[in-house]
Design a protein around this motif. Structure first.
Motif, PDB file in Angstrom:
ATOM      1  N   VAL A 194      12.678  34.792  78.421  1.00 28.25           N
ATOM      2  CA  VAL A 194      12.597  36.133  77.561  1.00 28.25           C
ATOM      3  C   VAL A 194      11.916  35.361  76.147  1.00 28.25           C
ATOM      4  N   THR A 210       8.026  36.677  75.187  1.00 31.09           N
ATOM      5  CA  THR A 210       7.831  37.321  74.093  1.00 31.09           C
ATOM      6  C   THR A 210       7.070  36.554  73.265  1.00 31.09           C
ATOM      7  N   PHE A 261      15.467  44.184  75.266  1.00 33.43           N
ATOM      8  CA  PHE A 261      15.774  42.983  75.321  1.00 33.43           C
ATOM      9  C   PHE A 261      17.173  42.623  75.756  1.00 33.43           C
ATOM     10  N   LEU A 299      17.210  43.233  79.473  1.00 34.24           N
ATOM     11  CA  LEU A 299      16.489  42.073  80.323  1.00 34.24           C
ATOM     12  C   LEU A 299      17.265  40.833  80.569  1.00 34.24           C
ATOM     13  N   ILE A 300      17.701  40.393  79.231  1.00 32.63           N
ATOM     14  CA  ILE A 300      18.386  38.948  79.172  1.00 32.63           C
ATOM     15  C   ILE A 300      19.825  39.319  80.137  1.00 32.63           C
TER      16      ILE A 300
END
Length: 370
Positions: free
Chosen positions: A94, A98, A182, A185-186
């Motif tokens: 991630v 990013t 985020f 997603l993680i």
């Protein structure tokens, strides 16, 4: 004389065709239960679409994180096989993604902010360049007046700072949506293996478990390949566009190339928007219309080759997508969720096609090729 059932005439039939003597020869009839089932399915679909539309602030970041996490899961599995814990691998992936996105946004934002501060001046220059179309517009107005039109062509207002601010507000999600995206997603990448096992073991039948395993494997493989392939293609389009802009003398070719690569992730709409951007920038930067349209026309040729030859040749070997289905999916998800929905349209279409192939296989005989 006795008349057999097969010889009885249909009422109102002047040609005297006999009635069918078997129920299998009667035309199909939709029963009330089937009609109620179809109606309930339609109402359920409408309800789901309404929930997705009005709860966009929640569902869009979550769906975006799930789709992106499924695409990036192979990278996490690769790091895990190299001894990196999956949770740490998810964080590293991630952070890397990013960083790349922030770099691309920085390339685009610097010239965009500079140009936004000069909008009145650039608008006046563009309006002056468009005087070449005054005579065709005047002829059009005269023709419209002759056929009974009361008004001429409407004047198009030039973009102002308020218009730019409203557009950025529409495209930019809130801080809460960013945080939700985020975090989801993680956590999704870190726990994807356990989620897969839970979804597979949720079925008691062995065949259902195998079918679910095949569906999840194909979705992960196809979405991962789609992201990798499309990213490579779009980076190539961005580099080629930057080179074309540098050769033709366009201002800030690196930023325009990065914008071309980013917009090319959105099918159909992205290339059209990039063509308009290049045309406007070229008309403002060059003294002649021909010189200003050189980069835009070259970009049109690049996207034509990419859309008709490069992408179908590479992606078509992995998963064939019908052009009409891609367009309808793009229109629907763009209407539902805006630009992010346009980005998600192709991955969601791929997921739907994979599930359809496994849950509703085509066992019926196929029509012969004409």
């Amino acid at each position: 004389m006795r008349v057999l059932p097969s010889e009885r005439l249909m009422s109102g039939n002047s040609e005297g065709a006999p009635l069918p003597d078997s129920r299998s020869e009667l035309p199909p009839v939709i029963r009330r239960t089937e009609f109620v089932a179809y109606a309930l399915a339609g109402l359920l679909l409408i309800a789901v679409i309404a929930v997705l539309y009005f709860a966009k602030a929640f569902f869009l970041p979550v769906v975006m994180a799930v789709v992106a996490g499924t695409m990036l899961s192979p990278a996490a599995s690769f790091l895990e096989r190299r001894g990196v814990p999956r949770a740490l691998g998810a964080v590293l992936i991630v952070i890397a993604v990013t960083t790349v996105v922030a770099f691309v946004v920085a390339l685009i934002a610097v010239p965009a902010m500079e140009w936004s501060s000069r909008l009145p001046e650039l608008g006046a220059q563009l309006k002056e360049k468009m005087h070449v179309f005054d005579r065709p517009l005047a002829l059009w107005k005269e023709l419209q007046t002759m056929v009974g039109g009361s008004e001429g062509l409407p004047s198009l207002p030039l973009p102002k700072a308020e218009w730019l601010q409203a557009t950025l507000e529409f495209l930019s999600p809130t801080f809460a949506e960013f945080l939700l995206f985020f975090a989801t997603l993680i956590l999704f990448i870190a726990s994807w293996r356990d989620l897969r096992r839970a979804m597979i073991m949720n079925f008691g039948d062995r065949d259902a478990r195998l079918r679910t395993l095949r569906i999840l494997n194909e979705i992960e493989v196809h979405l991962g390949n789609y992201l990798l392939t499309v990213t490579v293609i779009n980076v190539g389009v961005g580099i080629t566009t930057g080179i074309v802009c540098a050769v033709t003398g366009m201002p800030n070719p690196a930023g325009l190339g990065a914008l071309a690569a980013a917009l090319n992730f959105i099918p159909i709409i992205g290339p059209v928007a990039m063509f308009v951007v290049l045309a406007v920038v070229g008309l403002v930067a060059f003294p002649t219309i021909g010189g200003g349209l050189m980069a835009a026309l070259a970009f049109g040729g690049i996207t034509f080759l990419e859309g008709h030859f490069v992408t179908p040749t590479i992606i078509g070997r992995r998963l064939s997508l019908n052009a009409l289905a891609v367009f309808i999916a793009l229109a629907f998800w763009t209407w539902l969720w805006g630009p992010m929905g346009a980005f998600l349209s192709s991955p969601l279409l791929i997921v739907g096609l994979i599930m359809k192939e496994h849950l509703m296989p085509e066992n019926s005989p196929q029509l012969p090729q004409g």
